[in-house]
Enzyme design. Structure first.
Site, PDB file in Angstrom:
ATOM      1  CG  ASN A  21      -1.932  -1.125   1.326  1.00  0.00           C
ATOM      2  OD1 ASN A  21      -2.253  -1.445   0.418  1.00  0.00           O
ATOM      3  ND2 ASN A  21      -1.894  -1.797   2.492  1.00  0.00           N
ATOM      4  CD  GLU A  56     -13.011   0.851   3.697  1.00  0.00           C
ATOM      5  OE1 GLU A  56     -12.449   0.715   2.656  1.00  0.00           O
ATOM      6  OE2 GLU A  56     -13.354  -0.071   4.417  1.00  0.00           O
ATOM      7  CG  ASP A 105     -10.855   4.188   6.937  1.00  0.00           C
ATOM      8  OD1 ASP A 105     -10.046   4.544   6.448  1.00  0.00           O
ATOM      9  OD2 ASP A 105     -10.984   3.045   7.415  1.00  0.00           O
TER      10      ASP A 105
HETATM   11  C1  LIG Z   1      -5.568  -0.765   6.579  1.00  0.00           C
HETATM   12  C2  LIG Z   1      -6.470   0.015   6.791  1.00  0.00           C
HETATM   13  C3  LIG Z   1      -6.836   0.417   8.230  1.00  0.00           C
HETATM   14  C4  LIG Z   1      -6.072   0.104   9.311  1.00  0.00           C
HETATM   15  O1  LIG Z   1      -4.954   1.025   9.118  1.00  0.00           O
HETATM   16  P1  LIG Z   1      -3.540   0.282   9.812  1.00  0.00           P
HETATM   17  O2  LIG Z   1      -2.831   1.673  10.038  1.00  0.00           O
HETATM   18  O3  LIG Z   1      -3.029  -0.443   8.917  1.00  0.00           O
HETATM   19  O4  LIG Z   1      -3.921  -0.115  11.166  1.00  0.00           O
HETATM   20  C5  LIG Z   1      -8.472   1.029   8.332  1.00  0.00           C
HETATM   21  N1  LIG Z   1      -9.108   1.325   7.511  1.00  0.00           N
HETATM   22  C6  LIG Z   1      -8.956   0.806   6.102  1.00  0.00           C
HETATM   23  C7  LIG Z   1      -9.894   0.962   4.996  1.00  0.00           C
HETATM   24  C8  LIG Z   1      -7.879   0.065   5.741  1.00  0.00           C
HETATM   25  O5  LIG Z   1      -7.429  -0.300   4.792  1.00  0.00           O
END
Ligand SMILES: *Cc1c(COP(=O)(O)O)cnc(C)c1O
Length: 370
Positions: free
Chosen positions: A33, A166, A195
């Site tokens: 990522n 998201e 998110d």
């Molecule tokens: C990866 C991810 C998280 C968690 O983030 P980390 O910093 O890796 O714990 C939360 N929400 C989404 C949509 C993600 O893809």
């Protein structure tokens, strides 16, 4: 009593057993990522190193005890400024952010409405909160509208209704209709949490995400994300009004009852965020989108990708695993994603493109896939 070996055997039987992959640097990585390649950026690495020298290796305690150090505060000020909110709070990870925020903001008697494809951390936070959980089919505005209407009819006075989505979905790479969701949520006087884990660094004029790009930041109550993806480092954040942040400092248990992330992590994340917002960040975004286009053209995908995540749908779990294995033999690391990360019978290869990829490598992968 249930034995762990029996559980493992039934996972294996269903081709759902997971094992930690051996580290293999000889493969070309199409699974990370690190969309802008920042995890190896010299400025970020040296910010990390300098902060270790200055502040030591660890934070030594929870933020509320004595673990709150200048790099944490600087990072939070930068996030708030970048997101255009009054304040921000940083967490050790995005996962800790989701769980901490949802369980702090919501309680029994409240309602949380999630997109069906929301990340596990959001689901876990929703469950932990004790609020009533409602789910709408992925990106389905009419169903969201129905749920909001039925909530506003039945909600008790003083209760909260929170919509969670998201902006870019982690396993499908598609975008939410964020403007419409924000307007619907406002209309029904509910709260909205977005998110932006996979949009930060990728979308928006200054790389701050889809809300920035659409000009709807002020319609969002809770801006969430992680600095471990395009940010290149680690750590989660929540940007919101001062009152919400003050409440989280008092109620978010993953924030309160956990050692603060190392100050050097915050200093490095600060440097990452600065690069994302800079002219260099814009250039990296342009390179990334050029690379995404190379992949799209060479695979003949008709749909224009909305992010750096491009799912290569397979369906059957064994076939997806087999395809991933074949690509590995050809030198490409592209993981098969299967249940329960994605719904049953939608196993896929999750291809992620980075600004760091050489176009000829992207073309070779595309040729193999075709
Ligand atoms: C990866 C991810 C998280 C968690 O983030 P980390 O910093 O890796 O714990 C939360 N929400 C989404 C949509 C993600 O893809």
């Amino acid at each position: 009593m249930r034995q762990p070996d029996d559980e493992l055997a039934s996972l294996k039987q269903a081709s759902l057993l997971r094992q930690l992959p051996a580290y293999d640097r000889s493969l070309i990585n199409f699974s990370s990522n690190d969309y802008l390649g920042l995890s190896r950026h010299p400025t970020i690495i040296s910010a990390y190193q300098q902060a270790v020298d200055q502040y030591g290796a660890g934070s030594t305690a929870s933020r509320l005890v004595c673990g709150s150090l200048p790099p944490h505060e600087q990072l939070e000020n930068l996030i708030a400024e970048a997101k255009g909110t009054e304040a921000a709070l940083s967490f050790a990870t995005g996962y800790a952010t989701s769980v901490g925020v949802l369980a702090a903001v919501l309680q029994k008697g409240d309602t949380v409405i999630l997109d069906k494809l929301c990340h596990a951390s959001l689901i876990d936070g929703a469950r932990l909160s004790g609020a009533t959980i409602r789910v709408f089919p992925h990106n389905h505005l009419d169903k969201l509208c129905d749920l909001l209407e039925s909530c506003s009819r039945s909600a008790a006075e003083n209760s909260r209704t929170l919509v969670v989505t998201e902006s870019i979905f982690s396993m499908d790479g598609d975008a939410a209709p964020l403007k419409e969701i924000a307007e619907l949520t406002q209309k029904h006087r509910a709260l909205l949490m977005v998110d932006e884990a996979h949009a930060l660094g990728i979308r928006g004029q200054s790389g701050m995400g889809l809300a920035e790009e659409l000009g709807i930041s002020e319609l969002i109550d809770f801006h969430m994300g992680t600095l471990g993806k395009a940010g290149g480092v680690a750590g989660g954040y929540l940007a919101a009004s001062r009152s919400w942040i003050d409440l989280l400092v008092n109620k978010a248990r993953s924030f309160i009852y956990s050692t603060a992330p190392p100050p050097a992590q915050a200093a490095a994340a600060f440097a990452g965020l600065q690069i994302i917002r800079s002219a260099e960040g814009s250039e990296l975004r342009k390179k990334l989108w050029d690379n995404i286009q190379v992949f799209q053209e060479h695979t003949g995908l008709t749909a224009q990708p909305e992010s750096a995540i491009i799912p290569w749908m397979v369906g059957d779990t064994d076939q997806a695993l087999d395809l991933s294995f074949q690509l590995r033999e050809k030198g490409f690391l592209v993981p098969a994603i299967r249940y329960p990360t994605v719904p049953r019978n939608t196993a896929r290869l999750r291809v992620t493109i980075s600004a760091d990829h050489a176009p000829h490598d992207i073309r070779s992968l595309a040729d193999c896939l075709r």
